[in-house]
Design a protein around this motif. Sequence first.
Motif, short mmCIF file in Angstrom:
data_model
loop_
_atom_site.label_atom_id
_atom_site.label_comp_id
_atom_site.label_asym_id
_atom_site.label_seq_id
_atom_site.Cartn_x
_atom_site.Cartn_y
_atom_site.Cartn_z
N ASN A 29 0.82 -1.22 0.00
CA ASN A 29 0.00 0.00 0.00
C ASN A 29 0.85 1.27 0.00
OD1 ASN A 29 -1.08 -2.28 1.68
ND2 ASN A 29 -2.95 -1.18 1.26
N GLY A 30 0.49 2.19 -0.87
CA GLY A 30 1.10 3.51 -0.87
C GLY A 30 2.53 3.58 -1.38
N THR A 31 3.02 2.51 -2.00
CA THR A 31 4.42 2.52 -2.44
C THR A 31 4.61 3.24 -3.78
OG1 THR A 31 4.03 0.27 -3.25
CG2 THR A 31 5.23 0.49 -1.18
N GLY A 32 3.49 3.61 -4.43
CA GLY A 32 3.62 4.38 -5.68
C GLY A 32 3.22 3.64 -6.94
N LYS A 33 2.40 2.62 -6.81
CA LYS A 33 1.98 1.84 -7.98
C LYS A 33 1.25 2.69 -9.02
CE LYS A 33 -0.32 -0.83 -5.24
NZ LYS A 33 0.28 -0.34 -4.01
N THR A 34 0.18 3.35 -8.59
CA THR A 34 -0.67 4.08 -9.53
C THR A 34 0.10 5.21 -10.21
OG1 THR A 34 -2.53 3.52 -8.11
CG2 THR A 34 -2.90 5.27 -9.73
N THR A 35 0.87 5.93 -9.40
CA THR A 35 1.69 7.02 -9.94
C THR A 35 2.68 6.48 -10.97
OG1 THR A 35 1.53 8.04 -7.76
CG2 THR A 35 3.22 8.90 -9.21
N GLN B 134 -8.15 7.97 -9.57
CA GLN B 134 -6.76 8.42 -9.61
C GLN B 134 -6.07 7.91 -10.88
OE1 GLN B 134 -4.44 6.69 -6.47
NE2 GLN B 134 -2.61 7.91 -6.94
N LYS C 13 10.13 7.31 -4.86
CA LYS C 13 10.37 8.36 -3.86
C LYS C 13 11.85 8.52 -3.51
CE LYS C 13 5.89 6.95 -2.08
NZ LYS C 13 4.98 6.79 -0.97
N ASP D 82 13.62 10.85 -4.55
CA ASP D 82 13.85 12.28 -4.33
C ASP D 82 13.61 12.56 -2.86
OD1 ASP D 82 11.16 11.43 -5.10
OD2 ASP D 82 10.56 13.48 -4.68
N GLY E 208 9.97 11.80 -8.09
CA GLY E 208 9.07 12.92 -7.90
C GLY E 208 7.65 12.53 -8.23
N GLU E 209 6.75 13.50 -8.10
CA GLU E 209 5.33 13.18 -8.24
C GLU E 209 4.78 13.52 -9.62
OE1 GLU E 209 3.02 13.46 -4.39
OE2 GLU E 209 4.37 15.16 -4.19
N GLY F 99 11.60 6.22 -9.31
CA GLY F 99 10.70 7.37 -9.22
C GLY F 99 11.40 8.47 -8.46
N1 LIG Z 1 8.13 12.38 -3.96
C1 LIG Z 1 7.63 11.33 -4.59
N2 LIG Z 1 6.37 10.93 -4.33
C2 LIG Z 1 5.89 9.85 -4.98
C3 LIG Z 1 6.66 9.13 -5.92
N3 LIG Z 1 5.90 8.11 -6.38
C4 LIG Z 1 4.71 8.21 -5.75
N4 LIG Z 1 4.69 9.25 -4.91
C5 LIG Z 1 3.59 9.70 -4.02
O1 LIG Z 1 3.28 8.66 -3.12
C6 LIG Z 1 1.90 8.67 -2.82
C7 LIG Z 1 1.31 7.29 -3.08
O2 LIG Z 1 1.37 7.03 -4.45
P1 LIG Z 1 0.35 6.05 -5.20
O3 LIG Z 1 0.78 5.97 -6.60
O4 LIG Z 1 -1.06 6.44 -4.93
O5 LIG Z 1 0.67 4.69 -4.44
P2 LIG Z 1 -0.09 3.29 -4.60
O6 LIG Z 1 0.94 2.23 -4.41
O7 LIG Z 1 -0.85 3.26 -5.87
O8 LIG Z 1 -1.07 3.34 -3.35
P3 LIG Z 1 -2.28 2.33 -3.05
O9 LIG Z 1 -3.00 2.12 -4.34
O10 LIG Z 1 -3.09 3.06 -2.04
O11 LIG Z 1 -1.69 1.07 -2.50
C8 LIG Z 1 1.29 9.76 -3.69
O12 LIG Z 1 1.14 10.91 -2.91
C9 LIG Z 1 2.32 9.98 -4.78
O13 LIG Z 1 2.32 11.29 -5.29
C10 LIG Z 1 8.00 9.57 -6.17
O14 LIG Z 1 8.78 9.00 -6.95
N5 LIG Z 1 8.44 10.67 -5.47
#
Ligand SMILES: Nc1nc2c(ncn2[C@@H]2O[C@H](COP(=O)(O)OP(=O)(O)OP(=O)(O)O)[C@@H](O)[C@H]2O)c(=O)[nH]1
Length: 330
Positions: free
Chosen positions: A137-143, A175, A283, A285, A310-311, A308
């Motif tokens: 969770n929250g590791t940045g998959k969707t981004t 998202q 993340k 950065d 940045g956002e 990754g």
């Molecule tokens: N600074 C920074 N933030 C990042 C990076 N990749 C993702 N984020 C941030 O991390 C947060 C979570 O990113 P998501 O892509 O929603 O993560 P996820 O794994 O899809 O989350 P879940 O679907 O909830 O499990 C968001 O606020 C993104 O903007 C990165 O490379 N750098």
Amino acid sequence: MARDWQDLFIVDGAPATADEAPAATEERRMGRFRRLRENLRKTRQALTSEIQATLFEDLSDETWERLEEALIYADVGAQTTAQVVEQLEREATSGQISGGEALTARLTELLADIARTGDDRIDLTAEPTVILVAGVNGTGKTTTVGKLAWHLRKELGQSVVLGAADTFRAAGVEQLELWAERAGVGFVKGPPGSDPGAVAYDTIAAARRDGADVVIIDTAGRLHTQDDLMAELAKVRRVISKQIPEAPHETLLTVDATTGQNGLRQARLFSDAVDVSGLVLTKLDGTAKGGIALAIAHELGIPVKLIGVGEKLEDLRPFEPSEFARALVS
Ligand SMILES: Nc1nc2c(ncn2[C@@H]2O[C@H](COP(=O)(O)OP(=O)(O)OP(=O)(O)O)[C@@H](O)[C@H]2O)c(=O)[nH]1
Ligand SMILES: [Mg+2]
């Protein structure tokens, strides 16, 4: 030198930038290297000052201890650090290398070597190629899915369709839809709460119908301990391979670099449960723990393919060990 999108991905036909003058390509690579160094500023500052204070002074037992501490602080990992520093100490003591600059260059080389493992490219020649993105969770998959889609379209001229197989939360679907719009790529979702396997199925069917090159499936966050969710992920994979026996062609695991050694442990357990072919370290950065990018491939035996930084859409880049190691210590 910096790794280009064309170096990471294997595509049919001529590379997209074949008409660009070599000087312009070189310019772009240099620009990217400068930005990478800037992204890694926090890790680099801590490391380089310790390198100055150790490798550029008289060598003693304390040199190697301090260097080890600095690398461990940067999250290179105890085991990986010990291996690298022992090798450097051996070469320095035997007189093979001397002088701060030569020692730093050799340290960079050793760190880069350790970060190389397995097949570190991504083959997009299958039509369509299916990439599954999974992770905690929250590791940045969707981004990552959004950024990757944009780069594949822009850098390699690939047509891409995203599948919203994170059906857990409506916000997760929205998202991804937003990312699809930003990236200018196709998007497939199911009705609220629908089966993730069914969404994966529909996405591949849409890609085949439209002749799209690449399918990227976003999944819900999960921990390796959540048996029901891990079974669900296995089911998504089964549905995909029923449609295309070789698919998913690539399974990317996202790891949050800011979680350091804990992220590494999670990734190890996750990859024990699912067949992972590549890591995306997110993340990088703004963390002082960027050294993990060098240790994780070594310790998991899975190559880091993307990072990754940045956002924003453009904040994803191919990982190249030498470039990364240089950006970190010089
Ligand atoms: N600074 C920074 N933030 C990042 C990076 N990749 C993702 N984020 C941030 O991390 C947060 C979570 O990113 P998501 O892509 O929603 O993560 P996820 O794994 O899809 O989350 P879940 O679907 O909830 O499990 C968001 O606020 C993104 O903007 C990165 O490379 N750098
Ligand atoms: Mg998500």
